[in-house]
Write a protein that holds these residues in place. Structure first.
Motif, PDB file in Angstrom:
ATOM      1  N   ASN A 176       0.857  -1.181   0.000  1.00 53.72           N
ATOM      2  CA  ASN A 176       0.000   0.000   0.000  1.00 53.72           C
ATOM      3  C   ASN A 176       0.894   1.233   0.000  1.00 53.72           C
ATOM      4  O   ASN A 176       1.549   1.537   1.000  1.00 53.72           O
ATOM      5  CB  ASN A 176      -0.915  -0.008   1.229  1.00 53.72           C
ATOM      6  N   LYS A 177       0.948   1.933  -1.135  1.00 48.36           N
ATOM      7  CA  LYS A 177       1.846   3.085  -1.271  1.00 48.36           C
ATOM      8  C   LYS A 177       1.466   4.212  -0.320  1.00 48.36           C
ATOM      9  O   LYS A 177       2.317   4.969   0.134  1.00 48.36           O
ATOM     10  CB  LYS A 177       1.832   3.596  -2.713  1.00 48.36           C
ATOM     11  N   ALA A 178       0.179   4.328  -0.035  1.00 48.71           N
ATOM     12  CA  ALA A 178      -0.286   5.434   0.822  1.00 48.71           C
ATOM     13  C   ALA A 178       0.165   5.263   2.263  1.00 48.71           C
ATOM     14  O   ALA A 178       0.572   6.222   2.919  1.00 48.71           O
ATOM     15  CB  ALA A 178      -1.810   5.535   0.752  1.00 48.71           C
ATOM     16  N   THR A 179       0.114   4.016   2.780  1.00 48.55           N
ATOM     17  CA  THR A 179       0.438   3.792   4.189  1.00 48.55           C
ATOM     18  C   THR A 179       1.840   3.233   4.399  1.00 48.55           C
ATOM     19  O   THR A 179       2.371   3.268   5.505  1.00 48.55           O
ATOM     20  CB  THR A 179      -0.571   2.795   4.807  1.00 48.55           C
ATOM     21  N   GLY A 180       2.427   2.690   3.328  1.00 49.91           N
ATOM     22  CA  GLY A 180       3.731   2.040   3.469  1.00 49.91           C
ATOM     23  C   GLY A 180       3.623   0.609   3.961  1.00 49.91           C
ATOM     24  O   GLY A 180       4.626  -0.101   4.046  1.00 49.91           O
ATOM     25  N   GLY A 181       2.404   0.158   4.294  1.00 46.52           N
ATOM     26  CA  GLY A 181       2.201  -1.210   4.762  1.00 46.52           C
ATOM     27  C   GLY A 181       1.752  -2.117   3.627  1.00 46.52           C
ATOM     28  O   GLY A 181       2.040  -1.860   2.453  1.00 46.52           O
ATOM     29  N   ARG A 182       1.062  -3.181   3.984  1.00 49.88           N
ATOM     30  CA  ARG A 182       0.565  -4.116   2.973  1.00 49.88           C
ATOM     31  C   ARG A 182      -0.911  -4.403   3.229  1.00 49.88           C
ATOM     32  O   ARG A 182      -1.360  -4.418   4.375  1.00 49.88           O
ATOM     33  CB  ARG A 182       1.373  -5.425   2.996  1.00 49.88           C
ATOM     34  N   ASP A 183      -1.654  -4.620   2.160  1.00 49.77           N
ATOM     35  CA  ASP A 183      -3.078  -4.943   2.240  1.00 49.77           C
ATOM     36  C   ASP A 183      -3.309  -6.385   1.808  1.00 49.77           C
ATOM     37  O   ASP A 183      -2.669  -6.870   0.870  1.00 49.77           O
ATOM     38  CB  ASP A 183      -3.901  -4.030   1.322  1.00 49.77           C
ATOM     39  N   THR A 184      -4.226  -7.053   2.495  1.00 51.48           N
ATOM     40  CA  THR A 184      -4.592  -8.412   2.102  1.00 51.48           C
ATOM     41  C   THR A 184      -5.742  -8.347   1.102  1.00 51.48           C
ATOM     42  O   THR A 184      -6.779  -7.741   1.381  1.00 51.48           O
ATOM     43  CB  THR A 184      -5.027  -9.231   3.327  1.00 51.48           C
ATOM     44  N   VAL A 185      -5.533  -8.985  -0.050  1.00 51.90           N
ATOM     45  CA  VAL A 185      -6.575  -9.001  -1.080  1.00 51.90           C
ATOM     46  C   VAL A 185      -6.757 -10.426  -1.578  1.00 51.90           C
ATOM     47  O   VAL A 185      -5.925 -11.299  -1.347  1.00 51.90           O
ATOM     48  CB  VAL A 185      -6.222  -8.069  -2.274  1.00 51.90           C
ATOM     49  N   THR A 186      -7.865 -10.667  -2.285  1.00 49.33           N
ATOM     50  CA  THR A 186      -8.125 -12.007  -2.797  1.00 49.33           C
ATOM     51  C   THR A 186      -7.392 -12.230  -4.117  1.00 49.33           C
ATOM     52  O   THR A 186      -7.112 -11.281  -4.840  1.00 49.33           O
ATOM     53  CB  THR A 186      -9.626 -12.249  -3.034  1.00 49.33           C
ATOM     54  N   GLN A 187      -7.124 -13.476  -4.418  1.00 48.10           N
ATOM     55  CA  GLN A 187      -6.520 -13.804  -5.715  1.00 48.10           C
ATOM     56  C   GLN A 187      -7.591 -14.087  -6.767  1.00 48.10           C
ATOM     57  O   GLN A 187      -7.266 -14.363  -7.918  1.00 48.10           O
ATOM     58  CB  GLN A 187      -5.589 -15.011  -5.578  1.00 48.10           C
ATOM     59  N   PHE A 188      -8.846 -14.020  -6.376  1.00 45.10           N
ATOM     60  CA  PHE A 188      -9.947 -14.204  -7.320  1.00 45.10           C
ATOM     61  C   PHE A 188     -10.496 -12.848  -7.726  1.00 45.10           C
ATOM     62  O   PHE A 188     -10.414 -11.877  -6.964  1.00 45.10           O
ATOM     63  CB  PHE A 188     -11.083 -15.016  -6.685  1.00 45.10           C
ATOM     64  N   SER A 189     -11.085 -12.784  -8.900  1.00 42.52           N
ATOM     65  CA  SER A 189     -11.710 -11.546  -9.349  1.00 42.52           C
ATOM     66  C   SER A 189     -13.019 -11.317  -8.590  1.00 42.52           C
ATOM     67  O   SER A 189     -13.537 -12.223  -7.930  1.00 42.52           O
ATOM     68  CB  SER A 189     -12.000 -11.604 -10.852  1.00 42.52           C
ATOM     69  N   MET A 190     -13.551 -10.116  -8.730  1.00 39.93           N
ATOM     70  CA  MET A 190     -14.792  -9.741  -8.053  1.00 39.93           C
ATOM     71  C   MET A 190     -15.919 -10.730  -8.362  1.00 39.93           C
ATOM     72  O   MET A 190     -16.596 -11.221  -7.456  1.00 39.93           O
ATOM     73  CB  MET A 190     -15.177  -8.334  -8.513  1.00 39.93           C
ATOM     74  N   GLY A 191     -16.104 -11.021  -9.660  1.00 42.51           N
ATOM     75  CA  GLY A 191     -17.179 -11.934 -10.051  1.00 42.51           C
ATOM     76  C   GLY A 191     -16.992 -13.332  -9.496  1.00 42.51           C
ATOM     77  O   GLY A 191     -17.957 -13.967  -9.054  1.00 42.51           O
TER      78      GLY A 191
END
Length: 341
Positions: free
Chosen positions: A77-92
């Motif tokens: 996360n460029k804004a916070t300098g940390g990392r965000d957890t996201v899914t490896q699947f698409s929205m659908g």
């Protein structure tokens, strides 16, 4: 090629389809080992995601840890300098897995509002305490301020294109002053402007402005939907209008009309093609009459569906546009009345 056809019907341009349907491509593939190697490798990659990207505001909700259902990955996360957890699947794909996706949009503008009101109320400017809900949405002087290009710091209206559109939408501002419906009309035009300035609907801006200035010259080809089209000067501006049109002209149920809206919102071309057939020809199983059976000429019905489809791929629902416009006019009001704060 830009298009591929099979049996008179368009098919998706893929490497596998090219090998089947393009003699030139097939000949090149069979006659050149280097081409064969490249194409075979490319076929393995075709259709896979190109990049990892993150939705602006979507949050997944599951009965237990999301990792029990779908694979996750962390992104910087460029804004916070940390990392965000996201899914490896698409929205659908996440929705197909039964995971609930909700969009929670956080706006910095709301923080600006809070601080601005604190400054105003600490100083007791003009002798009164102001809350956000006290700010009117029908202040004529504020719309005049916007019409003259004063949109710096105004939510949604800062871009040169949006600033120019506001000048067009309020060029006849003097005619509205003092009328009974003035405040509502002023705000309605802002809502329409926020909705129109997007790919697809943007093409209709000249028609909207022309009809807005000369409403007596508007010709409503389909009287049955005149009430739906009159508030937006015979231009389709909102998803809700599409929902009313398919119900009135083709006999869609409320549920199927909402499914059209969802298909448009998700840019689901396959589902839209199916509903396009329902709109034109109906579906006995679903109880849909169809526009043609309902007395609408085929060419008019086809043209209307294509117009709705093109518009709908990037369209807002009106409730969303109203929310955006509410924030826009309140930020403009603060900018006009309390510029320093």
């Amino acid at each position: 090629p830009a298009k591929l056809e099979e049996g008179g019907k368009s098919v998706k341009v893929t490497l596998k389809n090219l090998l089947r349907l393009s003699p030139d491509f097939s000949r090149l593939y069979k006659g050149n080992p280097d081409v064969q190697k490249i194409v075979d490798s490319a076929i393995q990659l075709e259709g896979l995601p190109r990049t990892l990207s993150q939705h602006a505001c979507a949050v997944l909700i599951a009965p237990r840890a999301v990792s029990n259902y779908i694979p996750l990955v962390t992104l910087p996360n460029k804004a916070t300098g940390g990392r965000d957890t996201v899914t490896q699947f698409s929205m659908g794909q996440c929705e197909e897995m039964g995971i609930l996706k909700m969009d929670f949009l956080g706006l910095r503008t709301m923080g600006v509002f809070d601080r601005t009101l604190q400054y105003i109320n600490q100083m007791r400017l003009k002798g009164k305490h102001i809350e956000l809900d006290d700010i009117p949405i029908g202040d004529h002087s504020v719309y005049d301020f916007i019409a003259k290009g004063n949109t710096a710091g105004v939510f949604q209206l800062e871009s040169p294109g949006m600033t120019g559109l506001m000048g067009q939408l309020y060029q006849d501002l003097h005619k509205m002053k003092g009328t009974e419906e003035e405040g509502i009309q002023l705000f309605e035009r802002l809502v329409a402007g926020v909705s129109l300035y997007r790919p697809g609907p943007m093409d209709e801006i000249p028609n909207y402005v022309k009809n807005m200035l000369t409403p007596n010259g508007i010709h409503y080809e389909l009287p049955d939907i005149k009430d739906v089209m009159t508030p937006t000067y015979n231009v389709i501006v909102y998803q809700e209008q599409v929902m009313f049109i398919v119900r009135i002209l083709a006999g869609f149920s409320k549920g199927d009309a909402d499914s059209v809206r969802k298909a448009m919102g998700k840019k689901d071309e396959e589902l839209l093609a199916k509903y396009g057939k329902y709109f034109l020809y109906g579906d006995a199983e679903k109880g849909i009459i169809g526009a043609i059976a309902n007395g609408i000429k085929k060419e008019i019905a086809e043209e209307l569906w294509e117009r709705m489809k093109k518009f709908g791929l990037y369209a807002f629902n009106k409730s969303h546009a109203v929310g955006y416009s509410d924030i826009a006019i309140r930020s403009a009001w603060m900018s006009y009345h309390y510029p320093t704060e």
